[in-house]
Motif scaffolding. Structure first.
Motif, PDB file in Angstrom:
ATOM      1  N   ALA A   1      -6.792  -4.566  14.999  1.00 12.06           N
ATOM      2  CA  ALA A   1      -7.222  -3.199  14.696  1.00 12.06           C
ATOM      3  C   ALA A   1      -6.196  -2.173  15.177  1.00 12.06           C
ATOM      4  O   ALA A   1      -5.872  -1.211  14.459  1.00 12.06           O
ATOM      5  N   GLU A   2      -5.664  -2.370  16.377  1.00  3.74           N
ATOM      6  CA  GLU A   2      -4.706  -1.407  16.919  1.00  3.74           C
ATOM      7  C   GLU A   2      -3.333  -1.566  16.274  1.00  3.74           C
ATOM      8  O   GLU A   2      -2.614  -0.578  16.073  1.00  3.74           O
ATOM      9  N   ALA A   3      -2.959  -2.797  15.934  1.00  2.85           N
ATOM     10  CA  ALA A   3      -1.661  -3.010  15.285  1.00  2.85           C
ATOM     11  C   ALA A   3      -1.613  -2.350  13.916  1.00  2.85           C
ATOM     12  O   ALA A   3      -0.534  -1.936  13.455  1.00  2.85           O
ATOM     13  N   LYS A   4      -2.766  -2.223  13.265  1.00  4.80           N
ATOM     14  CA  LYS A   4      -2.811  -1.597  11.947  1.00  4.80           C
ATOM     15  C   LYS A   4      -2.432  -0.122  11.993  1.00  4.80           C
ATOM     16  O   LYS A   4      -2.116   0.473  10.951  1.00  4.80           O
ATOM     17  N   ASN A   5      -2.442   0.469  13.170  1.00 10.88           N
ATOM     18  CA  ASN A   5      -2.012   1.857  13.307  1.00 10.88           C
ATOM     19  C   ASN A   5      -0.493   1.998  13.193  1.00 10.88           C
ATOM     20  O   ASN A   5       0.020   3.108  13.003  1.00 10.88           O
ATOM     21  N   VAL A   6       0.209   0.871  13.309  1.00 10.12           N
ATOM     22  CA  VAL A   6       1.682   0.899  13.287  1.00 10.12           C
ATOM     23  C   VAL A   6       2.248   0.049  12.164  1.00 10.12           C
ATOM     24  O   VAL A   6       3.159   0.468  11.441  1.00 10.12           O
ATOM     25  N   LEU A   7       1.711  -1.153  12.003  1.00 13.22           N
ATOM     26  CA  LEU A   7       2.235  -2.096  11.025  1.00 13.22           C
ATOM     27  C   LEU A   7       1.483  -1.999   9.707  1.00 13.22           C
ATOM     28  O   LEU A   7       0.291  -1.685   9.677  1.00 13.22           O
ATOM     29  N   ASN A   8       2.179  -2.314   8.627  1.00 15.79           N
ATOM     30  CA  ASN A   8       1.579  -2.345   7.297  1.00 15.79           C
ATOM     31  C   ASN A   8       1.088  -3.755   7.022  1.00 15.79           C
ATOM     32  O   ASN A   8       1.895  -4.663   6.789  1.00 15.79           O
ATOM     33  N   PHE A   9      -0.232  -3.947   7.038  1.00 17.25           N
ATOM     34  CA  PHE A   9      -0.802  -5.274   6.851  1.00 17.25           C
ATOM     35  C   PHE A   9      -0.862  -5.688   5.380  1.00 17.25           C
ATOM     36  O   PHE A   9      -1.465  -6.707   5.044  1.00 17.25           O
ATOM     37  N   ASN A  10      -0.201  -4.915   4.515  1.00 10.35           N
ATOM     38  CA  ASN A  10      -0.006  -5.337   3.131  1.00 10.35           C
ATOM     39  C   ASN A  10       1.364  -5.958   2.929  1.00 10.35           C
ATOM     40  O   ASN A  10       1.678  -6.440   1.835  1.00 10.35           O
ATOM     41  N   GLN A  11       2.187  -5.947   3.973  1.00  6.27           N
ATOM     42  CA  GLN A  11       3.520  -6.516   3.935  1.00  6.27           C
ATOM     43  C   GLN A  11       3.625  -7.618   4.991  1.00  6.27           C
ATOM     44  O   GLN A  11       2.902  -7.607   5.989  1.00  6.27           O
ATOM     45  N   PRO A  12       4.513  -8.598   4.793  1.00  6.46           N
ATOM     46  CA  PRO A  12       4.617  -9.719   5.739  1.00  6.46           C
ATOM     47  C   PRO A  12       4.882  -9.273   7.170  1.00  6.46           C
ATOM     48  O   PRO A  12       5.611  -8.307   7.428  1.00  6.46           O
TER      49      PRO A  12
END
Length: 287
Positions: free
Chosen positions: A161-172
């Motif tokens: 949940a917190e990583a989604k604030n930085v990383l794009n979870f639509n990309q590898p």
């Protein structure tokens, strides 16, 4: 510099760094009990450790001399695997879970040296690690992003949940568990932690993982002795149990091997350390 004076200087630095943290976490740093991250830093040739860690580290190396090789080669495995993912696989996002103390050639430094726009999220919940992260884990390129999350890896849903604030979870995303899963409460818990994170990342993502195994009785004894010091226990597991964490993923050559024998290119091999040690891992792609 004398050991006692060096320790005082380091304590002063830590006190200053901790004062910058949003919460008062300084009482959580114990200098009377050895800490695995600090001992590992000592074995790797770092400077971020106390007398109690050096005593425990020296005692451990007497029981298992290969532990120093394991520490040094674990960083070489990180360098080779991150470089491979950033260059050959085109992965420019990394989630490094259980970061440990920064030393040299950290994930963001390796990734951003290959791909300047790489984004790296470090995860740890140790107050000393977080103080270091604030001070040292900073971008090496204007285009990149380097940050950290204060979270226990036993809470993978929160990490995602917190990583989604930085990383794009639509990309590898390159997910990393580098020699930390022995702290999982149980084997089932270890599988749950990894699978929860890997289920959340998209196809084309990679899992990079290594851990100590029960192949060496000396290493098993070292871990048992460490638990008796009051430090958080670290549980070595059979090689096949660690290999099973990669089930459902596509292993990258050379597969699941001793970390001294994993390389992205044969020219990258350090032939002086090519003999197997009781630390196995690999890199695998999510289909």
């Amino acid at each position: 510099m004398p050991t006692a004076f060096r320790s005082l200087v380091w304590y002063a630095f830590m006190t200053e760094e901790l004062a910058l943290m949003p919460d008062d976490i300084s009482p959580l740093i114990r200098t009377d009990i050895p800490h695995s991250a600090r001992i590992w830093n000592y074995w790797m040739g770092g400077k971020d450790h106390f007398d109690v860690d050096r005593v425990a580290g020296d005692a451990g190396a007497e029981v298992d001399p290969d532990i120093v090789t394991m520490a040094v080669q674990s960083r070489q495995f990180l360098v080779r695997s991150v470089r491979h993912l950033a260059s050959e696989a085109g992965v420019h996002q990394f989630l490094d879970i259980g970061t440990g103390l920064p030393t040299m050639q950290n994930t963001h430094e390796v990734a951003q040296s290959v791909a300047a726009d790489s984004k790296i999220v470090y995860v740890d919940n140790d107050p000393m690690v977080l103080a270091h992260a604030r001070a040292l884990l900073t971008n090496t390129t204007p285009e990149g992003v380097t940050t950290y999350i204060n979270c226990d890896y036993h809470e993978p849903e929160q990490i995602v949940a917190e990583a989604k604030n930085v990383l794009n979870f639509n990309q590898p995303i390159g997910v990393m568990f580098m020699g930390v899963l022995g702290h999982a409460h149980t084997y089932d818990d270890m599988r749950r932690i990894v699978s929860t994170v890997m289920d959340a990342v998209p196809s084309g993502s990679y899992l990079t993982l290594w851990d100590g195994t029960t192949d060496s009785q000396a290493y098993v004894t070292l871990c048992e002795n460490y638990a008796k010091t009051g430090g958080v226990p670290y549980v070595p597991r059979p090689r096949e149990e660690i290999r099973a964490v990669f089930d459902g993923l596509e292993m990258v050559s050379p597969g699941f091997v001793s970390i001294t024998q994993w390389w992205a290119d044969e020219d990258d091999q350090d032939l002086s350390e090519a003999r197997p040690i009781s630390a196995y891992g690999g890199v695998a792609r999510k289909p």
